[in-house]
Design a protein around this motif. Structure first.
Motif, mmCIF file in Angstrom:
data_model
loop_
_atom_site.group_PDB
_atom_site.id
_atom_site.type_symbol
_atom_site.label_atom_id
_atom_site.label_comp_id
_atom_site.label_asym_id
_atom_site.label_seq_id
_atom_site.Cartn_x
_atom_site.Cartn_y
_atom_site.Cartn_z
ATOM 1 N N GLN A 1 37.277 39.057 36.853
ATOM 2 C CA GLN A 1 38.628 38.486 36.773
ATOM 3 C C GLN A 1 38.772 37.664 35.495
ATOM 4 O O GLN A 1 39.786 37.762 34.801
ATOM 5 C CB GLN A 1 38.913 37.626 38.001
ATOM 6 N N ASP A 2 37.743 36.865 35.196
ATOM 7 C CA ASP A 2 37.772 36.061 33.967
ATOM 8 C C ASP A 2 37.878 36.935 32.726
ATOM 9 O O ASP A 2 38.601 36.609 31.781
ATOM 10 C CB ASP A 2 36.533 35.172 33.866
ATOM 11 N N LEU A 3 37.143 38.060 32.723
ATOM 12 C CA LEU A 3 37.207 38.971 31.577
ATOM 13 C C LEU A 3 38.612 39.536 31.377
ATOM 14 O O LEU A 3 39.119 39.573 30.251
ATOM 15 C CB LEU A 3 36.222 40.128 31.768
ATOM 16 N N VAL A 4 39.241 39.952 32.460
ATOM 17 C CA VAL A 4 40.592 40.516 32.364
ATOM 18 C C VAL A 4 41.556 39.468 31.825
ATOM 19 O O VAL A 4 42.359 39.744 30.917
ATOM 20 C CB VAL A 4 41.047 41.068 33.734
ATOM 21 N N LEU A 5 41.487 38.257 32.369
ATOM 22 C CA LEU A 5 42.384 37.190 31.918
ATOM 23 C C LEU A 5 42.099 36.815 30.461
ATOM 24 O O LEU A 5 43.028 36.581 29.685
ATOM 25 C CB LEU A 5 42.261 35.973 32.829
ATOM 26 N N SER A 6 40.828 36.791 30.091
ATOM 27 C CA SER A 6 40.444 36.466 28.720
ATOM 28 C C SER A 6 40.935 37.530 27.740
ATOM 29 O O SER A 6 41.478 37.201 26.666
ATOM 30 C CB SER A 6 38.927 36.322 28.632
ATOM 31 N N VAL A 7 40.764 38.788 28.099
ATOM 32 C CA VAL A 7 41.238 39.867 27.223
ATOM 33 C C VAL A 7 42.749 39.759 27.037
ATOM 34 O O VAL A 7 43.258 39.856 25.917
ATOM 35 C CB VAL A 7 40.835 41.248 27.788
ATOM 36 N N ALA A 8 43.481 39.548 28.115
ATOM 37 C CA ALA A 8 44.939 39.423 28.010
ATOM 38 C C ALA A 8 45.314 38.265 27.095
ATOM 39 O O ALA A 8 46.179 38.409 26.219
ATOM 40 C CB ALA A 8 45.556 39.237 29.396
ATOM 41 N N ASN A 9 44.669 37.123 27.268
ATOM 42 C CA ASN A 9 44.951 35.967 26.405
ATOM 43 C C ASN A 9 44.614 36.251 24.944
ATOM 44 O O ASN A 9 45.390 35.913 24.043
ATOM 45 C CB ASN A 9 44.168 34.736 26.888
ATOM 46 N N ASN A 10 43.464 36.861 24.701
ATOM 47 C CA ASN A 10 43.048 37.143 23.325
ATOM 48 C C ASN A 10 43.982 38.131 22.632
ATOM 49 O O ASN A 10 44.295 37.976 21.450
ATOM 50 C CB ASN A 10 41.607 37.664 23.297
ATOM 51 N N VAL A 11 44.432 39.146 23.361
ATOM 52 C CA VAL A 11 45.348 40.128 22.772
ATOM 53 C C VAL A 11 46.697 39.473 22.479
ATOM 54 O O VAL A 11 47.306 39.717 21.433
ATOM 55 C CB VAL A 11 45.477 41.366 23.677
ATOM 56 N N GLU B 1 46.404 30.565 35.896
ATOM 57 C CA GLU B 1 46.176 31.395 34.713
ATOM 58 C C GLU B 1 47.040 32.663 34.770
ATOM 59 O O GLU B 1 47.616 33.069 33.755
ATOM 60 C CB GLU B 1 44.706 31.782 34.610
ATOM 61 N N VAL B 2 47.122 33.260 35.947
ATOM 62 C CA VAL B 2 47.968 34.445 36.122
ATOM 63 C C VAL B 2 49.423 34.073 35.845
ATOM 64 O O VAL B 2 50.117 34.749 35.086
ATOM 65 C CB VAL B 2 47.808 35.040 37.544
ATOM 66 N N ASP B 3 49.884 32.974 36.444
ATOM 67 C CA ASP B 3 51.274 32.554 36.260
ATOM 68 C C ASP B 3 51.583 32.240 34.794
ATOM 69 O O ASP B 3 52.677 32.543 34.306
ATOM 70 C CB ASP B 3 51.588 31.347 37.142
ATOM 71 N N SER B 4 50.615 31.664 34.084
ATOM 72 C CA SER B 4 50.811 31.379 32.663
ATOM 73 C C SER B 4 50.970 32.673 31.866
ATOM 74 O O SER B 4 51.841 32.774 30.985
ATOM 75 C CB SER B 4 49.628 30.580 32.122
ATOM 76 N N LEU B 5 50.147 33.672 32.177
ATOM 77 C CA LEU B 5 50.267 34.956 31.487
ATOM 78 C C LEU B 5 51.587 35.647 31.826
ATOM 79 O O LEU B 5 52.217 36.251 30.956
ATOM 80 C CB LEU B 5 49.080 35.856 31.831
ATOM 81 N N VAL B 6 52.018 35.534 33.070
ATOM 82 C CA VAL B 6 53.309 36.111 33.469
ATOM 83 C C VAL B 6 54.424 35.474 32.639
ATOM 84 O O VAL B 6 55.327 36.173 32.159
ATOM 85 C CB VAL B 6 53.567 35.918 34.983
#
Length: 155
Positions: A55-65, A97-102
């Motif tokens: 889960q951390d990897l997915v969130l990290s990749v989304a943030n980095n991109v 973290e999910v809500d922030s990305l949304v």
């Protein structure tokens, strides 16, 4: 009408039918991706495991991109199915973290097949993040996104 024109019209109609269905949001059982007119890049992230580090990897990749391209230049869609839907449970420790990305335009798709399986096995539907976008089948959604030009990554 000549014999030559009829087959061409039929072929054209058959060729355009999937495009029209996708534009209408009917392909894949979920809504068609809403991509910014300025998005130059499209990324689909697969999440099918519940492990915290995944889960951390997915969130990290989304943030980095998002940092690399900016939210206006990239469309990111996280597709969660199977054990991966744990990220989208209402009580997830990564909810903020999910809500922030949304709020930055990232979409989180939730496989309804998985939700229905959980409901059958436990007798109740899990409480889910209200930002999660239900799709009929996670794998079908990934295929639909790939066909729409998204690059699939499974961190």
């Amino acid at each position: 009408m000549s014999r030559l024109r009829l087959p061409r019209r039929l072929l054209l109609g058959a060729a355009l039918a999937p495009v029209a269905a996708q534009a209408a949001g009917t392909v894949g059982g979920g809504p068609a991706p809403e991509v910014s007119a300025f998005a130059e890049h499209r990324l689909a992230l697969q999440l099918s495991e519940s492990e915290p580090h995944r889960q951390d990897l997915v969130l990290s990749v989304a943030n980095n991109v998002l940092k690399a391209y900016g939210p206006d230049k990239v469309a990111i869609e996280v597709v969660a199915f199977g054990p991966g839907i744990d990220l989208l449970r209402a009580e997830s420790p990564r909810r903020s973290e999910v809500d922030s990305l949304v709020s930055q335009g990232v979409r989180f798709d939730l496989c309804l097949n998985t939700v229905e399986t959980i409901a059958r096995e436990t007798g109740q539907r899990p409480a889910l993040n209200p930002h999660a976008i239900p799709v009929e089948a996670g794998v079908v959604q990934l295929m639909t996104l790939a066909e729409a030009g998204y690059i699939l990554v499974r961190p």
